[in-house]
Design a protein around this motif. Structure first.
Motif, short mmCIF file in Angstrom:
data_model
loop_
_atom_site.label_atom_id
_atom_site.label_comp_id
_atom_site.label_asym_id
_atom_site.label_seq_id
_atom_site.Cartn_x
_atom_site.Cartn_y
_atom_site.Cartn_z
N VAL A 1 0.29 4.07 1.30
CA VAL A 1 0.30 4.45 2.72
C VAL A 1 -0.33 3.29 3.49
O VAL A 1 -0.98 2.44 2.90
N HIS A 2 -0.11 3.23 4.79
CA HIS A 2 -0.67 2.16 5.64
C HIS A 2 -0.17 0.78 5.19
O HIS A 2 -0.92 -0.20 5.24
N ARG B 1 -11.09 11.07 -1.13
CA ARG B 1 -10.88 9.67 -0.75
C ARG B 1 -11.80 8.76 -1.56
O ARG B 1 -11.43 7.64 -1.89
N ARG C 1 0.86 -1.19 0.00
CA ARG C 1 0.00 0.00 0.00
C ARG C 1 0.89 1.24 0.00
O ARG C 1 1.90 1.28 0.71
N PHE D 1 -7.32 15.22 10.56
CA PHE D 1 -6.32 14.87 9.56
C PHE D 1 -5.39 16.05 9.29
O PHE D 1 -5.66 17.17 9.70
N ARG E 1 -2.57 -2.06 -7.06
CA ARG E 1 -2.10 -2.91 -5.96
C ARG E 1 -2.62 -4.34 -6.12
O ARG E 1 -1.90 -5.30 -5.87
N THR F 1 -6.43 3.09 -6.23
CA THR F 1 -5.17 2.49 -5.76
C THR F 1 -5.22 0.96 -5.87
O THR F 1 -4.21 0.31 -6.12
N GLY G 1 -3.98 3.37 11.48
CA GLY G 1 -5.21 3.11 10.75
C GLY G 1 -6.06 2.11 11.53
O GLY G 1 -5.53 1.26 12.26
N PHE G 2 -7.36 2.20 11.38
CA PHE G 2 -8.32 1.32 12.08
C PHE G 2 -9.48 1.14 11.10
O PHE G 2 -10.48 1.86 11.17
N ALA G 3 -9.30 0.23 10.13
CA ALA G 3 -10.26 0.10 9.04
C ALA G 3 -11.12 -1.14 9.28
O ALA G 3 -10.60 -2.23 9.52
FE1 HDE Z 1 -6.42 6.87 3.48
N1 HDE Z 1 -5.65 5.81 1.91
N2 HDE Z 1 -6.36 8.53 2.37
N3 HDE Z 1 -7.02 7.97 5.09
N4 HDE Z 1 -6.39 5.25 4.62
C1 HDE Z 1 -5.34 4.52 1.91
O1 HDE Z 1 -5.97 3.03 0.21
C2 HDE Z 1 -6.21 8.59 1.03
C3 HDE Z 1 -7.28 9.30 5.10
C4 HDE Z 1 -6.87 5.14 5.89
O2 HDE Z 1 -5.93 -1.13 6.04
C5 HDE Z 1 -5.01 3.99 0.55
O3 HDE Z 1 -6.19 0.79 0.02
C6 HDE Z 1 -6.38 9.93 0.55
C7 HDE Z 1 -8.03 9.68 6.26
C8 HDE Z 1 -6.66 3.80 6.38
O4 HDE Z 1 -6.12 -1.28 3.87
C9 HDE Z 1 -5.19 5.20 -0.34
C10 HDE Z 1 -6.63 10.68 1.67
C11 HDE Z 1 -8.20 8.52 6.96
C12 HDE Z 1 -6.04 3.13 5.34
C13 HDE Z 1 -5.60 6.26 0.64
C14 HDE Z 1 -6.63 9.80 2.79
C15 HDE Z 1 -7.56 7.48 6.22
C16 HDE Z 1 -5.90 4.06 4.24
C17 HDE Z 1 -3.71 3.25 0.46
C18 HDE Z 1 -6.84 12.17 1.78
C19 HDE Z 1 -8.89 8.33 8.32
C20 HDE Z 1 -5.58 1.69 5.34
C21 HDE Z 1 -4.07 1.78 0.34
C22 HDE Z 1 -7.85 12.67 1.02
C23 HDE Z 1 -10.28 8.67 8.32
C24 HDE Z 1 -6.64 0.77 4.85
C25 HDE Z 1 -5.49 1.76 0.19
C26 HDE Z 1 -6.19 -0.66 4.92
C27 HDE Z 1 -5.36 3.72 3.00
C28 HDE Z 1 -5.89 7.51 0.25
C29 HDE Z 1 -6.84 10.27 4.12
C30 HDE Z 1 -7.52 6.14 6.70
C31 HDE Z 1 -4.00 5.60 -1.19
C32 HDE Z 1 -6.27 10.37 -0.88
C33 HDE Z 1 -8.54 11.07 6.62
C34 HDE Z 1 -7.02 3.27 7.75
O5 HDE Z 1 -6.20 5.01 -1.28
#
Ligand code: HDE
Length: 750
Positions: free
Chosen positions: A127-128, A411, A125, A205, A422, A418, A183-185
């Motif tokens: 991120v995360h 998002r 990934r 954020f 991936r 993504t 992260g807590f998904a």
């Molecule tokens: Fe994510 N984020 N994120 N994020 N995020 C990803 O998706 C992104 C944000 C969060 O265990 C990616 O499948 C953008 C906030 C978690 O698989 C990606 C923005 C929050 C996880 C992505 C944010 C999160 C991700 C990378 C800003 C909390 C892990 C792999 C607009 C509410 C999920 C994937 C897992 C993962 C994009 C901001 C939480 C790239 C563009 C705010 C927990 O799609």
């Protein structure tokens, strides 16, 4: 539920003594049971075929507990075959022109085996990347029925879930305990379609608009030239970004607080961050923020513990989650919502609900519990489940909808995009862990890795060739209906609302809500991180942001950096603290905590045995630490002075006064124990020194009391002695309810 982590291994002798309470997690470690391996013998009856080798069905049958087929073993059937099912005679020698000759290109098995191996990895990934996951069940309380028609929240309704926890910045192999957001998904496999609540352990954020996401992540990731540092925010580009984009200051102060270094995934809150829109059966809407509240409370490591663990056990959080579930100490959270009226302004108590850098203090809008999550099953295969799970904030069931939060809107695009790279194409929802439990009847066809053999000729509608199916559903048939929110007529602009400009008020709110010891930790974290920056201009710029948050915070960090403290550049916000943000001052269950017990041959072994029983009975894990492996008397040893380190234990009990082994590292002069005749093994003194420094409770009885004196900690806060082990454990247990002996930390600020 089953009581404690180690219980399944506990054996009692006829004399009532616990003889083997634990199999250590390191195979082959002292005290572990010899592994039972089935030797390869003659062909046996094959196991039933794997379900995925039957006709592929992309729909998970109704009533299944997860999206994963219940097959435990990959290695099944009597004979080894190729991927095409041809039986193989040999898999250890490639086909050669004579034993010393060159390998032949025609060796299909060699090429198939190596080629498959060459492609075993998929991109991590972006991120995360580093994470751990578990299966569980969510039970609705019914209390949300007034605000949402989502069926999985109905009273007593049970829904299977899969949760993945993660760090943000590090690579797949990075350490668990780095300072970072977590992260807590959660994937809820609801009857009405999958709901993904893709949350973090920090409620705000870094940025307000998704268009900046690549920028903040580029800044946080390792520097592009040398690709260092790994999984760290303590470097120039990160602080360059957050000091230039001051909207990041609120999230950053949470990272610098103890929230950035959780003790365990089981002890973290989760936050949906954005405001969501709920709709009830009558079509009425409300705005909400989602919260996960852990049953065990919110607890953190100390920074030194986190750093030591990164080296000693980089898998600390992954292991903790796995061990707790395997032992029956199932992690639990309550899901709650803060509810706000859905007004056209989308503002509550002066707080813009569309701004993802703002919280609404719980004192203004209490978190109302709506259901319970229990994680009760570990993954069968990490890659298939934890690595391949794909979340998406747009996976929503009827009753839950999005808002115009510009971060959320971005998002909604990113998460599906993504996965295409991936997981290699658009058919990732067909991967077992991603399969919905609701019946799927889409008209999506073909594409890479298509698993389904779709029958029929008319994947379009209306059609007259496939009986006209499928038909759109109406509200009565449970269709997802987008809430018809009025979109204001407005010029097309690249701009934020003015209310998004307030970047320091809530960072100050957070600071003012902390106890003195939490403030001290924040000061130290900023001083450490900025001290790791190379560029003076970046430190000075960040100090300016700290001055805008609070002059005391700024002055303390400036002193640590040896720089002058700037004056606030904006008027200091007049905000009331939110006591709910502090982690200190309450009492929590201590389930699943680890109790280290130092013993040697002279210890009161019956007392130790009784303590172990009490520890197990309290749902905790006793680990005996001894000079050597094997047993001490009749008690099995789980850690030796060589393998045990203080960071693994939540508290330390001393039941003996182990003298140094001949090869031990010599004691320091000042610890030589002038007052006592016995000199204690220096590794035990180190255990005590660290346990004390990390403000964890220490207890001793018998000869252990001598050791406390030698370690010069007797009579200090959180160090208890008594006549018997059980008496001492009872006192220590009370201290554990507060997580740490907070009095032991220095606090320079009020
Ligand atoms: Fe994510 N984020 N994120 N994020 N995020 C990803 O998706 C992104 C944000 C969060 O265990 C990616 O499948 C953008 C906030 C978690 O698989 C990606 C923005 C929050 C996880 C992505 C944010 C999160 C991700 C990378 C800003 C909390 C892990 C792999 C607009 C509410 C999920 C994937 C897992 C993962 C994009 C901001 C939480 C790239 C563009 C705010 C927990 O799609």
């Amino acid at each position: 539920r089953k009581p404690a982590k180690a219980v399944k291994h506990a054996v009692e002798t006829a004399a009532g003594k616990v003889t083997d309470a634990l199999t250590p997690d390191v195979p082959g470690a002292p005290g572990s049971a010899p592994p039972t391996v089935e030797e390869p013998t003659t062909p046996r009856d094959p196991l039933p075929p794997k379900s995925e080798q039957g006709t592929p069905d992309t729909r998970t049958p109704t009533g299944a507990t997860t999206g994963v087929p219940p097959i435990a073993k990959g290695q099944q059937g009597a004979h080894l075959t190729t991927a095409q099912g041809a039986r193989l005679r040999d898999t250890d020698h490639s086909l050669k022109a004579g034993p010393r000759g060159p390998v032949l290109l025609q060796d299909h098995h060699l090429r198939e085996k190596i080629t498959h191996f060459d492609h075993e990895r998929i991109p991590e990934r972006v991120v995360h990347a580093r994470g751990a996951g578990a299966h569980g069940v969510f039970t609705g309380y019914g209390s949300a029925e007034g605000v949402t028609k989502a069926g999985f929240l109905a009273k007593g309704k049970e829904t299977s879930v899969f949760v993945r926890f993660s760090t943000v910045l590090g690579s797949r192999g990075s350490a668990d305990t780095v300072r970072d957001t977590r992260g807590f998904a959660t994937k809820f496999y609801t009857d009405e379609g999958t709901f993904d609540l893709v949350a973090n352990n920090i409620p705000v954020f870094f940025i307000q608009d998704a268009i900046k996401f690549p920028d903040v992540i580029h800044a946080g990731k390792p520097h592009p030239d040398r690709e260092i540092p790994q999984a760290q925010s303590a470097h120039d580009t990160f602080w360059d970004f957050v000091s230039l984009h001051t909207e990041a200051q609120h999230h950053t102060i949470w990272n610098m607080s103890d929230r950035g270094i959780p003790r365990s995934y089981r002890m973290m809150e989760g936050f949906g961050v954005h405001t969501f829109r709920l709709v009830n059966a009558a079509g009425e809407t409300a705005l909400v923020k989602f919260h996960w509240k852990p049953k065990l409370g919110v607890h953190s490591l100390t920074w030194e513990e986190a750093q030591l663990i990164s080296g000693i056990d980089p898998d600390f959080h992954r292991r903790d989650l796995y061990d707790a579930i395997e032992a029956g100490a199932f992690p639990e959270w309550e899901l709650g919502i803060q509810v706000f009226p859905d007004t056209p302004e989308e503002i509550f108590a002066g707080i813009d609900l569309l701004d993802p850098t703002k919280i609404v203090p719980e004192e203004l809008a209490p978190v109302q519990p709506i259901g319970r999550l229990v994680l009760n099953r570990t993954p069968t295969n990490f890659f298939a489940e934890v690595e391949q799970v794909a979340f998406h904030p747009g996976h929503l069931p009827p009753g839950i909808d999005v808002t115009n939060d510009p971060l959320l809107q971005g998002r909604l695009f990113s998460y599906i995009d993504t996965q295409l790279t991936r997981l290699g194409g658009p058919n990732f929802p067909q991967i077992p862990i991603n399969r919905p439990h609701a019946p799927v009847n889409d008209m999506l066809r073909d594409g890479y890795h298509q698993q389904a053999v779709h029958a029929g000729v008319a994947p379009y509608r209306p059609n007259s060739l496939d009986g006209g199916n499928p038909f759109p559903a109406g509200v009565e048939q449970g269709a997802f209906v987008d809430v018809p929110v009025t979109v204001a007529e407005a010029p097309k602009v690249r701009a934020n609302p003015v209310s998004f400009d307030d970047h320091f008020r809530q960072a100050r709110l957070f600071w003012l809500s902390m106890s003195p010891v939490e403030k001290e930790h924040i000061i130290r974290a900023y001083t450490y991180e900025l001290g790791k920056c190379y560029h003076q201009a970046i430190r000075e710029r960040q100090l300016q942001s700290l001055a805008n948050i609070d002059p005391v915070l700024c002055a303390e960090v400036a002193t640590g950096l040896g720089l002058p403290a700037p004056q606030p550049g904006v008027p200091l916000a007049d905000v009331a603290p939110s006591p709910a943000l502090s982690q200190v001052g309450r009492e929590w269950p201590a389930d699943g905590r680890t109790v280290g017990i130092v013993v040697d041959a002279t210890s009161d072994l019956d007392g130790v045995s009784e303590v172990r029983r009490a520890v197990l009975g309290a749902g905790m894990v006793p680990l005996l630490i001894a000079p050597h492996g094997g047993t001490v008397g009749y008690l099995p040893v789980q850690r030796t002075f060589a393998t045990g380190r203080s960071v693994e234990f939540d508290v330390l009990l001393l039941a003996g006064a182990p003298t140094p082994a001949p090869d031990a590292i010599p004691a320091r002069d000042d610890k030589a124990g002038a007052a006592d005749s016995v000199t204690v093994d220096p590794r035990v003194l180190l255990l005590i020194e660290e346990t004390w420094r990390h403000a964890k409770a220490i207890g001793a009885w018998g000869d252990g009391i001598t050791v406390l004196r030698q370690a010069r900690v007797s009579g200090t806060p959180g160090v208890v002695t008594g006549d018997s082990g059980p008496e001492v454990f009872a006192a220590v247990g009370q201290l554990m309810a507060g997580h740490r002996v907070w009095d032991r930390f220095p606090a320079s600020v009020a």
